[in-house]
Design an enzyme around this catalytic site. Structure first.
Site, PDB file in Angstrom:
ATOM      1  N   GLU A   1       0.957  -1.293   0.005  1.00 52.34           N
ATOM      2  CA  GLU A   1       0.107  -0.070  -0.001  1.00 52.34           C
ATOM      3  C   GLU A   1       0.770   1.150  -0.100  1.00 52.34           C
ATOM      4  O   GLU A   1       1.941   1.358   0.260  1.00 52.34           O
ATOM      5  CB  GLU A   1      -0.994   0.202   1.142  1.00 52.34           C
ATOM      6  CG  GLU A   1      -2.110  -0.975   1.338  1.00 52.34           C
ATOM      7  CD  GLU A   1      -3.219  -0.011   0.348  1.00 52.34           C
ATOM      8  OE1 GLU A   1      -3.030   0.557  -0.406  1.00 52.34           O
ATOM      9  OE2 GLU A   1      -4.458  -0.925   0.360  1.00 52.34           O
TER      10      GLU A   1
ATOM     11  N   ASN B   1      -7.301   3.511   7.486  1.00 47.60           N
ATOM     12  CA  ASN B   1      -6.680   3.021   6.152  1.00 47.60           C
ATOM     13  C   ASN B   1      -5.964   4.005   5.201  1.00 47.60           C
ATOM     14  O   ASN B   1      -5.347   4.852   6.005  1.00 47.60           O
ATOM     15  CB  ASN B   1      -8.064   2.700   5.220  1.00 47.60           C
ATOM     16  CG  ASN B   1      -7.676   1.692   4.231  1.00 47.60           C
ATOM     17  OD1 ASN B   1      -6.702   0.938   4.288  1.00 47.60           O
ATOM     18  ND2 ASN B   1      -8.332   1.560   3.137  1.00 47.60           N
TER      19      ASN B   1
ATOM     20  N   ASN C   1     -11.120   4.750   1.123  1.00 47.70           N
ATOM     21  CA  ASN C   1      -9.959   4.447   0.285  1.00 47.70           C
ATOM     22  C   ASN C   1      -9.552   5.846  -0.625  1.00 47.70           C
ATOM     23  O   ASN C   1     -10.254   6.556  -0.885  1.00 47.70           O
ATOM     24  CB  ASN C   1     -10.051   3.445  -0.664  1.00 47.70           C
ATOM     25  CG  ASN C   1      -9.327   2.177   0.068  1.00 47.70           C
ATOM     26  OD1 ASN C   1      -8.176   2.016   0.444  1.00 47.70           O
ATOM     27  ND2 ASN C   1      -9.830   1.014  -0.092  1.00 47.70           N
TER      28      ASN C   1
ATOM     29  N   ASP D   1      -9.682   1.243  -5.310  1.00 45.33           N
ATOM     30  CA  ASP D   1      -8.591   1.392  -3.893  1.00 45.33           C
ATOM     31  C   ASP D   1      -7.922   2.719  -4.102  1.00 45.33           C
ATOM     32  O   ASP D   1      -8.548   3.799  -4.116  1.00 45.33           O
ATOM     33  CB  ASP D   1      -7.982   0.076  -4.151  1.00 45.33           C
ATOM     34  CG  ASP D   1      -7.385  -0.401  -2.753  1.00 45.33           C
ATOM     35  OD1 ASP D   1      -7.192   0.685  -2.084  1.00 45.33           O
ATOM     36  OD2 ASP D   1      -6.969  -1.365  -2.487  1.00 45.33           O
TER      37      ASP D   1
END
Length: 293
Positions: free
Chosen positions: A17, A103, A149, A199
């Site tokens: 990520e 996140n 996200n 995403d």
């Protein structure tokens, strides 16, 4: 469009990520959410990795002043010093809600940190998008999402883009320079059942919005009006995020992952979990640094 990216780091991240380019170091940083590990690939090709103690997840990170990194971990936002390994708690707008973790996060053009949360079970709309200033004061931007996200910002800072992942849509908001209040929420793009899950996001210098399609193995570049400009297929289904870097900011770094429930058996020894890169010919924008004390 089909491009064959090169593998620049043969990591085996379960969920890579947050690829961020460090201008001064000419290095790319990224994380493995489940590691929980922060990686750095320097110009010499050497990979450094830090496993973060006392946490189970790194949702994301941004660069902070003083050579530090602001991590979004289980217990909140925390400053990490790579040299010493020191971790200092900073803020927790989530207020330790059970079953909710941090996140994706990004710094806007005004230097404010935007960070989203997600319902760990991915079942209830408990996720919130917060704006946090350099003093640690937090304000709710929007909420009611299962998974938040990819915040990203237009080159002039006037638009915030957001991935409502479970809703399979990209949202856009108007954002005035002097206030963290989001206005005029609208659907920027809706994804179909074969398009995977939206995403991570990033914006290039021309205003193009790039979206990673988790589960569909592709990237899409949108024009500011939502028109699809480019679709790039990648060699693994789990594509999580991307960010521009390199000496001329035209290299796109892409994080990937692997999962028995998503990755095909034949992909288990493939590039899933590696850091990929390819040259786009399109210049990206450097990410701001969070100017904390």
């Amino acid at each position: 469009m089909t491009l064959t990216p090169r593998i620049v780091a043969q990591t085996r991240d379960r969920l890579g990520e947050s690829p961020l380019w460090h201008q001064a170091e000419q290095a790319i940083y990224w994380t493995d959410l489940y590691g929980p590990i922060l990686h750095r690939l320097g110009r010499d090709g050497r990979i450094e990795s830090w496993t973060i103690p006392g946490t189970s997840f790194i949702g994301s990170f941004v660069f902070a002043s003083g050579g530090r990194v602001m991590l979004a971990i289980d217990t909140g936002l925390a400053l990490f010093e790579p040299g010493s390994g020191r971790i200092t708690p900073f803020a927790d707008p989530n207020a330790a809600r059970e079953g909710v973790i941090y996140n994706d996060s990004k710094i806007d053009r005004q230097g404010r940190l935007w960070v989203g949360t997600l319902d760990l079970a991915e079942a209830e709309p408990r996720g919130m998008l917060y704006c946090v200033d350099a003093e640690g004061n937090a304000r709710l931007g929007d909420g009611g999402f299962t998974v938040c996200n990819g915040p990203a910002f237009s080159p002039d800072g006037g638009v915030l883009y957001f991935s409502d992942s479970v809703g399979r849509r990209l949202l856009a908001y108007d954002l005035a320079p002097g206030t963290p209040v989001l206005r005029n929420r609208r659907v920027f793009a809706a994804l179909g059942p074969d398009d995977g899950i939206p995403d991570g996001l990033t914006v290039d210098a021309e205003g193009g919005l790039w979206c990673a399609h988790y589960g569909a193995g592709r990237l899409t570049r949108f024009a500011p009006d939502g028109t699809v400009l480019m679709v790039i297929d990648l060699p693994c289904p789990i594509v999580t995020s991307m960010g521009f870097g390199g000496p001329d900011m035209t290299t796109l770094y892409v994080t990937t992952g692997w999962s028995p429930g998503v990755t095909r058996a034949e992909d288990e020894t493939g590039p899933g979990g590696a850091l990929l890169a390819f040259d786009t010919g399109i210049r990206g924008l450097p990410e701001p640094v969070f100017a904390v004390g």
